[in-house]
Design a protein around this motif. Structure first.
Motif, PDB file in Angstrom:
ATOM      1  N   GLU A   1       9.582  43.472  -6.352  1.00  0.00           N
ATOM      2  CA  GLU A   1      10.016  44.403  -7.521  1.00  0.00           C
ATOM      3  C   GLU A   1      10.868  43.585  -8.589  1.00  0.00           C
ATOM      4  O   GLU A   1      10.499  43.727  -9.919  1.00  0.00           O
ATOM      5  CB  GLU A   1      10.878  45.718  -7.264  1.00  0.00           C
ATOM      6  CG  GLU A   1      10.805  46.589  -7.988  1.00  0.00           C
ATOM      7  CD  GLU A   1      11.435  47.823  -7.722  1.00  0.00           C
ATOM      8  OE1 GLU A   1      12.332  48.650  -8.395  1.00  0.00           O
ATOM      9  OE2 GLU A   1      11.441  48.226  -6.293  1.00  0.00           O
ATOM     10  N   ASN A   2      11.845  43.119  -8.268  1.00  0.00           N
ATOM     11  CA  ASN A   2      12.745  42.263  -9.265  1.00  0.00           C
ATOM     12  C   ASN A   2      12.015  41.007  -9.645  1.00  0.00           C
ATOM     13  O   ASN A   2      12.308  40.891 -11.110  1.00  0.00           O
ATOM     14  CB  ASN A   2      14.041  41.868  -8.489  1.00  0.00           C
ATOM     15  CG  ASN A   2      15.080  43.083  -8.493  1.00  0.00           C
ATOM     16  OD1 ASN A   2      14.896  43.907  -9.232  1.00  0.00           O
ATOM     17  ND2 ASN A   2      15.968  42.680  -7.753  1.00  0.00           N
ATOM     18  N   GLN A   3      11.307  40.312  -9.006  1.00  0.00           N
ATOM     19  CA  GLN A   3      10.403  39.375  -9.758  1.00  0.00           C
ATOM     20  C   GLN A   3       9.542  39.805 -10.449  1.00  0.00           C
ATOM     21  O   GLN A   3       9.436  39.043 -11.595  1.00  0.00           O
ATOM     22  CB  GLN A   3       9.717  38.686  -8.359  1.00  0.00           C
ATOM     23  CG  GLN A   3      10.804  37.873  -7.407  1.00  0.00           C
ATOM     24  CD  GLN A   3      10.349  37.219  -6.212  1.00  0.00           C
ATOM     25  OE1 GLN A   3       8.939  37.525  -5.924  1.00  0.00           O
ATOM     26  NE2 GLN A   3      10.878  36.480  -5.548  1.00  0.00           N
ATOM     27  N   ILE A   4       8.954  40.892 -10.412  1.00  0.00           N
ATOM     28  CA  ILE A   4       7.937  41.364 -11.289  1.00  0.00           C
ATOM     29  C   ILE A   4       8.746  41.687 -12.525  1.00  0.00           C
ATOM     30  O   ILE A   4       8.091  41.259 -13.585  1.00  0.00           O
ATOM     31  CB  ILE A   4       7.204  42.759 -10.868  1.00  0.00           C
ATOM     32  CG1 ILE A   4       6.165  42.485  -9.729  1.00  0.00           C
ATOM     33  CG2 ILE A   4       6.457  43.589 -12.038  1.00  0.00           C
ATOM     34  CD1 ILE A   4       5.418  43.487  -8.736  1.00  0.00           C
ATOM     35  N   LYS A   5       9.820  42.334 -12.513  1.00  0.00           N
ATOM     36  CA  LYS A   5      10.665  42.559 -13.983  1.00  0.00           C
ATOM     37  C   LYS A   5      11.005  41.220 -14.400  1.00  0.00           C
ATOM     38  O   LYS A   5      11.019  40.967 -15.695  1.00  0.00           O
ATOM     39  CB  LYS A   5      11.900  43.405 -13.245  1.00  0.00           C
ATOM     40  CG  LYS A   5      11.919  44.727 -13.145  1.00  0.00           C
ATOM     41  CD  LYS A   5      13.129  45.519 -12.307  1.00  0.00           C
ATOM     42  CE  LYS A   5      12.734  46.912 -11.643  1.00  0.00           C
ATOM     43  NZ  LYS A   5      14.070  47.275 -11.374  1.00  0.00           N
ATOM     44  N   ALA A   6      11.433  40.332 -13.691  1.00  0.00           N
ATOM     45  CA  ALA A   6      11.799  39.063 -14.188  1.00  0.00           C
ATOM     46  C   ALA A   6      10.416  38.186 -14.836  1.00  0.00           C
ATOM     47  O   ALA A   6      10.743  37.648 -16.063  1.00  0.00           O
ATOM     48  CB  ALA A   6      12.231  38.008 -13.043  1.00  0.00           C
ATOM     49  N   ILE A   7       9.237  38.593 -14.351  1.00  0.00           N
ATOM     50  CA  ILE A   7       8.171  37.757 -15.039  1.00  0.00           C
ATOM     51  C   ILE A   7       7.669  38.565 -16.300  1.00  0.00           C
ATOM     52  O   ILE A   7       7.619  37.785 -17.325  1.00  0.00           O
ATOM     53  CB  ILE A   7       6.820  38.003 -13.805  1.00  0.00           C
ATOM     54  CG1 ILE A   7       7.057  36.825 -12.630  1.00  0.00           C
ATOM     55  CG2 ILE A   7       5.829  37.536 -14.663  1.00  0.00           C
ATOM     56  CD1 ILE A   7       6.251  37.281 -11.555  1.00  0.00           C
TER      57      ILE A   7
ATOM     58  N   PHE B   1       7.844  38.082 -22.338  1.00  0.00           N
ATOM     59  CA  PHE B   1       8.311  38.197 -23.595  1.00  0.00           C
ATOM     60  C   PHE B   1       9.395  36.944 -24.183  1.00  0.00           C
ATOM     61  O   PHE B   1       9.256  36.803 -25.358  1.00  0.00           O
ATOM     62  CB  PHE B   1       8.947  39.695 -23.549  1.00  0.00           C
ATOM     63  CG  PHE B   1       9.695  40.093 -24.790  1.00  0.00           C
ATOM     64  CD1 PHE B   1       8.549  40.736 -25.791  1.00  0.00           C
ATOM     65  CD2 PHE B   1      10.853  39.916 -25.179  1.00  0.00           C
ATOM     66  CE1 PHE B   1       9.163  41.385 -26.816  1.00  0.00           C
ATOM     67  CE2 PHE B   1      11.452  40.644 -26.347  1.00  0.00           C
ATOM     68  CZ  PHE B   1      10.233  41.151 -27.091  1.00  0.00           C
ATOM     69  N   ILE B   2      10.425  36.848 -23.483  1.00  0.00           N
ATOM     70  CA  ILE B   2      11.113  35.732 -23.893  1.00  0.00           C
ATOM     71  C   ILE B   2      10.359  34.320 -24.219  1.00  0.00           C
ATOM     72  O   ILE B   2      10.829  33.882 -25.524  1.00  0.00           O
ATOM     73  CB  ILE B   2      12.442  35.740 -22.974  1.00  0.00           C
ATOM     74  CG1 ILE B   2      13.251  37.032 -22.898  1.00  0.00           C
ATOM     75  CG2 ILE B   2      13.385  34.464 -23.276  1.00  0.00           C
ATOM     76  CD1 ILE B   2      14.064  37.022 -21.621  1.00  0.00           C
ATOM     77  N   ALA B   3       9.742  33.934 -23.269  1.00  0.00           N
ATOM     78  CA  ALA B   3       9.157  32.580 -23.406  1.00  0.00           C
ATOM     79  C   ALA B   3       8.133  32.686 -24.849  1.00  0.00           C
ATOM     80  O   ALA B   3       8.166  31.757 -25.522  1.00  0.00           O
ATOM     81  CB  ALA B   3       8.420  32.202 -22.307  1.00  0.00           C
ATOM     82  N   GLY B   4       7.353  33.764 -25.131  1.00  0.00           N
ATOM     83  CA  GLY B   4       6.728  34.080 -26.138  1.00  0.00           C
ATOM     84  C   GLY B   4       7.525  34.231 -27.596  1.00  0.00           C
ATOM     85  O   GLY B   4       7.198  33.077 -28.453  1.00  0.00           O
ATOM     86  N   ASN B   5       8.799  34.621 -27.487  1.00  0.00           N
ATOM     87  CA  ASN B   5       9.569  34.548 -28.572  1.00  0.00           C
ATOM     88  C   ASN B   5      10.159  32.928 -28.881  1.00  0.00           C
ATOM     89  O   ASN B   5      10.165  32.673 -30.137  1.00  0.00           O
ATOM     90  CB  ASN B   5      10.894  35.462 -28.488  1.00  0.00           C
ATOM     91  CG  ASN B   5      10.381  37.058 -28.716  1.00  0.00           C
ATOM     92  OD1 ASN B   5       9.517  37.084 -29.273  1.00  0.00           O
ATOM     93  ND2 ASN B   5      11.354  37.517 -27.991  1.00  0.00           N
ATOM     94  N   ARG B   6      10.558  32.370 -27.744  1.00  0.00           N
ATOM     95  CA  ARG B   6      11.110  31.029 -27.838  1.00  0.00           C
ATOM     96  C   ARG B   6       9.894  30.118 -28.525  1.00  0.00           C
ATOM     97  O   ARG B   6      10.450  29.304 -29.282  1.00  0.00           O
ATOM     98  CB  ARG B   6      11.718  30.633 -26.501  1.00  0.00           C
ATOM     99  CG  ARG B   6      13.201  31.312 -26.374  1.00  0.00           C
ATOM    100  CD  ARG B   6      13.497  30.849 -24.940  1.00  0.00           C
ATOM    101  NE  ARG B   6      14.065  29.361 -25.124  1.00  0.00           N
ATOM    102  CZ  ARG B   6      14.489  28.848 -24.076  1.00  0.00           C
ATOM    103  NH1 ARG B   6      14.400  28.994 -22.945  1.00  0.00           N
ATOM    104  NH2 ARG B   6      14.925  27.546 -24.354  1.00  0.00           N
TER     105      ARG B   6
END
Length: 166
Positions: free
Chosen positions: A15-21, A26-31
């Motif tokens: 569940e936490n890994q899904i949230k992190a993915i 989103f963050i990788a796209g912005n960067r």
């Protein structure tokens, strides 16, 4: 808080890994957008992606079709296309197949841009993935293609929920 702290915090359950993915996408796209916007001459990464779609297509693409391919609205495509037209990269024309639709045609400037600038973009992509083995790239590609299926599934679920079918 550091990146390693976040990785540790989210690594203990699916569940936490899904949230992190999800957050990472989103963050990788912005960067990536920020990086490439600063290093691709004359155009933004979004404009570059639109040009790439136009360049790869063997048929005339409408704003609507390009929006579907890029995952955005036809209005966003229209804005990008108008900016690229002002810079001389494309010409916006009325579709010969549908008078209500507009298409985007490449210009000589766009062809010249890809002939001369695209090599720099390809070099940057190589740097981005230089620490991956061929097998890891293959696996990442396959997983990202499956992610598209998940996005399609989510879109259908949300459509049904909006219609009150769920």
């Amino acid at each position: 808080m550091e990146l390693n702290d976040l990785i540790q915090k989210f690594s203990h359950s699916s569940e936490n890994q899904i949230k992190a993915i999800f957050s990472t996408l989103f963050i990788a796209g912005n960067r990536l957008q920020t990086l490439f916007d600063h290093h691709i001459p004359e155009i933004t990464l979004k404009q570059f992606m639109l040009l790439t779609m136009i360049r790869q297509s063997e048929e005339q693409l409408t704003f609507t079709k390009l929006g579907e391919l890029l995952g955005c609205s036809r209005q966003n495509v229209k804005k990008l296309a108008q900016a690229l037209e002002k810079k001389g990269f494309v010409a916006i024309r009325q579709s010969s197949a549908d008078v209500r639709a507009s298409t985007i045609e490449p210009t000589d400037k766009m062809k010249d841009y890809f002939d001369n600038i695209f090599a720099s973009y390809q070099t940057q992509l190589k740097y981005l993935f230089e620490d991956y083995s061929e097998e890891e790239i293959k696996q990442l590609f396959q997983l990202l293609m499956r992610l598209y299926g998940g996005i399609d599934h989510l879109e259908k679920k949300l459509e049904l929920a909006e219609k009150g079918s769920l």
